[in-house]
Design an enzyme around this catalytic site. Structure first.
Site, PDB file in Angstrom:
ATOM      1  N   SER A 170       0.841  -1.191   0.000  1.00 24.35           N
ATOM      2  CA  SER A 170       0.000   0.000   0.000  1.00 24.35           C
ATOM      3  C   SER A 170       0.876   1.241   0.000  1.00 24.35           C
ATOM      4  O   SER A 170       2.045   1.186   0.392  1.00 24.35           O
ATOM      5  CB  SER A 170      -0.891   0.014   1.242  1.00 24.35           C
ATOM      6  OG  SER A 170      -0.118   0.275   2.407  1.00 24.35           O
ATOM      7  N   ASP A 171       0.321   2.364  -0.441  1.00 20.72           N
ATOM      8  CA  ASP A 171       1.016   3.619  -0.171  1.00 20.72           C
ATOM      9  C   ASP A 171       0.831   3.927   1.312  1.00 20.72           C
ATOM     10  O   ASP A 171       0.020   3.301   2.005  1.00 20.72           O
ATOM     11  CB  ASP A 171       0.473   4.747  -1.052  1.00 20.72           C
ATOM     12  CG  ASP A 171       1.500   5.849  -1.267  1.00 20.72           C
ATOM     13  OD1 ASP A 171       2.461   5.948  -0.473  1.00 20.72           O
ATOM     14  OD2 ASP A 171       1.357   6.616  -2.226  1.00 20.72           O
ATOM     15  N   LEU A 172       1.597   4.880   1.805  1.00 22.62           N
ATOM     16  CA  LEU A 172       1.611   5.146   3.238  1.00 22.62           C
ATOM     17  C   LEU A 172       0.195   5.448   3.741  1.00 22.62           C
ATOM     18  O   LEU A 172      -0.443   6.412   3.310  1.00 22.62           O
ATOM     19  CB  LEU A 172       2.536   6.328   3.548  1.00 22.62           C
ATOM     20  CG  LEU A 172       2.655   6.711   5.017  1.00 22.62           C
ATOM     21  CD1 LEU A 172       3.228   5.555   5.846  1.00 22.62           C
ATOM     22  CD2 LEU A 172       3.529   7.950   5.180  1.00 22.62           C
ATOM     23  N   PHE A 173      -0.298   4.598   4.625  1.00 24.52           N
ATOM     24  CA  PHE A 173      -1.612   4.731   5.244  1.00 24.52           C
ATOM     25  C   PHE A 173      -2.766   4.732   4.237  1.00 24.52           C
ATOM     26  O   PHE A 173      -3.864   5.192   4.564  1.00 24.52           O
ATOM     27  CB  PHE A 173      -1.684   5.994   6.118  1.00 24.52           C
ATOM     28  CG  PHE A 173      -0.709   5.995   7.260  1.00 24.52           C
ATOM     29  CD1 PHE A 173      -0.583   4.904   8.101  1.00 24.52           C
ATOM     30  CD2 PHE A 173       0.111   7.090   7.486  1.00 24.52           C
ATOM     31  CE1 PHE A 173       0.332   4.899   9.155  1.00 24.52           C
ATOM     32  CE2 PHE A 173       1.024   7.099   8.536  1.00 24.52           C
ATOM     33  CZ  PHE A 173       1.134   6.001   9.383  1.00 24.52           C
ATOM     34  N   SER A 174      -2.528   4.225   3.026  1.00 23.99           N
ATOM     35  CA  SER A 174      -3.651   4.178   2.078  1.00 23.99           C
ATOM     36  C   SER A 174      -4.670   3.114   2.458  1.00 23.99           C
ATOM     37  O   SER A 174      -5.827   3.190   2.055  1.00 23.99           O
ATOM     38  CB  SER A 174      -3.154   3.963   0.643  1.00 23.99           C
ATOM     39  OG  SER A 174      -2.645   2.657   0.453  1.00 23.99           O
TER      40      SER A 174
END
Length: 775
Positions: free
Chosen positions: A315-319
């Site tokens: 995932s992208d950061l905190f996506s």
């Protein structure tokens, strides 16, 4: 009794330690697949989940001396209590992480730190699983003391895939030298929306150029091409259609149809995977109501099902958190984690949602098969990378970081990326002339480096002012900053005007900045704050979307003030997105664009200005006249747009455009069969000028009649070549089936029989050679 007690103790040992003696997963002679299966069979649910967690890395070390570091209490907690398997940004340094040369990790301390972490992970845990380090590396490793290459959009301006391989290999060597095995990059989103804050990280608006350039970078990095003992895992970003957000707002929904997605956006990722990428990062956006981080149709269906991708998805950061916090398609963190895992996400960057999966896995709400599949993918790569045999960094490899060879590659990339837009004959400059070097980007080193750059020592970076002084000497150079990028209050126009008046020529460096340097104040969110009456220069970089493309602050007033001196003026845009250049086009004697050129940008632009390097960069994006024209990317589908009431529909400068100090003629075009649905294109080119130089031969295809609406024109092949003055050459390029295929009304990829128009020339709006073929 004694024998029974021994048997009980042995059983406990097996439960606690997974084996008596060596397990199969420790046997280097077995395949990574068998070793991963054996290890997986011995893991608890918590241990499995731990392999999928990737939290911040920078809190995980403590620096004990200038050259040494060890693990922190936070790391011990991560390993003991979460059974962690991966870290992100362990070496990262910037204002957000609050890491500097004083408390961060340059190369010697970095090697000391990672070896301490690996030793603890291997020796102090039940199964002894080494950790993986994932690092930001969109244009070099984002760490102290590394080589800073030009940003993606600047690298794309070179139109040189072979150079990209050199850059990729250099980045991989610097990552491996400090024990990192995953590079976050390249960013291969199509940049169709220049107001978007992350255009600088991309390779432009075109799928053919983006595919070729990013594939070159991946080949240079990939262990599939360089050996598992040398390469690193490239992470393709961001899956998918992240570069076309509504309104230009970072992370906004992307309004794009399935045919456009399949024909233009997805091919860049397929090219990266075919080149050896082993990881893909999801994006923050949604498409047609489905967030990318929970889009199983694309992740499981296309990426894994249709393409056979067997790397891992992060995932992208905190996506994943965004699934419940911003997209509102889940009720809480556990629900978001469930959605992402089921959709095909393997690793949780941020490590909050997957950490809450244990109860749902054990209750059956989350499939243990989905969990095992994700863990298997991560473990197999750890085995392939040789981490179980040797997880440690070798201090003997330290000299490769920012080596002379890597710095030379960065310089060549910066040279090749300079785009000459206008020149009335003033360039190259004479070394005998006095020159005024003016502007907010003339001597601000961070303004030329781009986002995702660590703090730099001044001696590592050459600014334009320093490059020009090195070329002609300080006595002939008159410097004045004039103004800042965004500040509307302070200026020293009087000094700039005086410098121009006493000089034979003025070179004015304007544009933008993505500088998150330590002289800039930031809010907690990362937004720029005003301090001591001065605004941050930052107007680009992640999160810094624009509503217009005009120069900010007092820069336009500065240009007009220099113009009023009647001193000949050269304008250089150092920028991260294509800014408004209408005034400069009409009023300057020469105009150049230098997308953030990295550490050697000043030397590179000086080489071009004084004729030691003949510019041959080409635009990887169209330059709009105004933001009101958007979108203005060149390969839009028919019909050809009509003009506006206020002006033309065509961009100010078209995709593929760029001038040289010499001239080229396109003499002949021959198209001949090269196999089924393959065409060999031969283009005759002559250097008709007085200087040696590079030319970028571009071949475009138009499908004039089809079952679905086609692009007006589509780049299908290109090649950068060097020709001596007066030299002619026939350039051969091959068009494969993908150059002629489309997705028909049934969404099946087909080649429809009929005529195709092949065009060749120096840019998308200048293709003098045309031939119609029939397939």
């Amino acid at each position: 009794m004694r024998i029974g007690r021994i048997l009980v103790l042995a059983s406990v040992a097996v439960l606690l330690f997974g084996c008596v003696g060596h397990n199969d997963y420790h046997k280097a002679g077995l395949s990574p697949e068998k070793r991963a299966a054996d290890l997986l069979s011995r893991m608890t649910t918590e241990e499995k989940i731990g392999q999928l967690l990737c939290p911040y890395g920078w809190p995980m070390f403590e620096k004990t001396s200038p050259t040494e570091a060890t693990y922190s209490d936070a790391y011990v907690d991560f390993i003991r209590n979460q059974h962690g398997g991966m870290l992100w940004g362990f070496f990262r340094a910037d204002p957000w992480t609050c890491k500097t040369f004083e408390n961060g990790l340059d190369t010697p301390a970095a090697i000391s730190a990672i070896n301490a972490l690996q030793r603890y992970a291997v020796d102090s845990t039940r199964l002894g699983i080494p950790i993986l380090l994932a690092e930001e590396a969109p244009h070099g490793h984002m760490a102290l003391g590394t080589t800073v290459f030009p940003t993606g959009i600047a690298l794309a301006s070179t139109w040189d895939p072979a150079l990209m391989e050199q850059v990729g290999r250099a980045v991989a060597e610097e990552l491996r030298a400090v024990g990192a095995y995953i590079a976050y990059g390249p960013v291969i989103d199509l940049a169709r929306e220049p107001r978007w804050s992350r255009v600088e990280e991309t390779y432009g608006e075109d799928p053919c150029l983006t595919s070729a350039m990013s594939a070159g970078l991946v080949r240079g990095m990939s262990p599939l091409h360089n050996g598992w003992d040398k390469g690193v895992i490239s992470t393709l970003k961001h899956f998918v259609a992240y570069g076309v957000p509504a309104g230009g707002h970072n992370g906004n929904p992307s309004v794009i149809g399935p045919r456009d997605l399949y024909e233009n956006v997805l091919p860049t990722f397929k090219a990266g995977i075919d080149a050896g990428a082993l990881s893909v990062m999801t994006s923050y956006n949604s498409i047609d109501g489905v967030p990318s981080t929970s889009n199983g149709t694309l992740l499981n269906g296309v990426l894994r099902g249709e393409w056979g991708f067997d790397g891992f998805v992060v995932s992208d950061l905190f996506s994943i958190d965004g699934l419940y916090q911003t997209h509102h398609v889940a009720a809480d963190a556990a629900g978001a984690g469930k959605l992402a895992l089921e959709a095909g996400v393997d690793v949780d960057l941020g490590a909050k949602c997957f950490a809450r999966l244990k109860e749902d896995v054990e209750s059956g709400k989350v499939s243990s098969k989905d969990l095992d599949a994700a863990v298997r993918r991560v473990l197999e790569l750890k085995f392939k990378l040789g981490l179980f045999e040797n997880p440690f960094a070798d201090p003997a490899d330290a000299p490769v970081v920012r080596s002379e060879a890597h710095c030379e590659t960065a310089l060549q990339a910066a040279r090749e990326g300079v785009v000459l837009l206008e020149n009335n004959g003033i360039l190259p400059l004479s070394r005998a002339d006095h020159v005024a070097v003016i502007g907010p980007n003339a001597d601000e080193m961070y303004n030329q480096l781009g986002d995702y750059t660590a703090p730099q020592r001044p001696e590592y970076v050459t600014t334009p002012l320093e490059g020009i002084i090195a070329k002609i000497g300080a006595k002939q150079v008159h410097y004045a900053k004039g103004c800042s990028i965004r500040d509307n209050k302070k200026n020293n126009f009087s000094e700039a005007v005086m410098a121009a008046k006493i000089s034979n020529v003025a070179v004015v460096f304007v544009g933008g900045s993505s500088a998150r340097d330590f002289n800039t104040l930031f809010q907690e969110t990362g937004a720029a704050a005003v301090g001591q009456g001065t605004a941050s220069d930052m107007e680009c970089g992640e999160g810094y979307d624009r509503e217009s493309l005009e120069l900010m602050g007092l820069q336009m007033d500065l240009l007009k003030a220099i113009k009023a001196t009647h001193t000949p003026m050269v304008v250089v845009y150092i920028e991260g997105r294509p800014l408004d250049k209408r005034w400069a086009k009409e009023n300057a004697d020469a105009v150049l664009t230098q997308f953030y050129p990295g550490q050697a940008g000043g030397e590179a632009i000086a080489d071009v200005l004084y004729g030691d390097y003949n510019p041959a960069g080409r635009l990887p994006v169209s330059v709009p006249r105004t933001a009101g024209q958007l979108p203005v990317y060149y390969n839009q589908p028919f019909p050809v747009p009509g003009n506006y009431v206020e002006g033309p529909a065509k961009p100010l400068y078209s995709f593929g455009y760029g001038l040289s100090y010499t001239t080229f003629s396109y003499d002949s075009l021959v198209c001949e069969p090269a196999g089924k649905n393959r065409v060999r294109v031969k283009v005759g080119v002559t250097n008709t000028g007085q200087r040696d130089g590079d030319e970028v031969v571009q071949v475009y295809v138009t499908d004039p009649v089809a079952s679905t609406v086609r692009p007006c024109k589509q780049l299908r092949a290109f090649q950068r070549i060097f020709l001596k003055a007066g030299e002619s050459r026939t350039v051969e390029l091959e068009l494969g089936p993908e150059a002629f295929s489309l997705y028909n009304l049934e969404m099946k990829e087909v080649i429809e029989p009929g005529e195709f128009v092949i065009q060749a020339g120096p840019s998308s709006d200048n293709t003098p050679l045309v031939q119609t073929i029939t397939l």
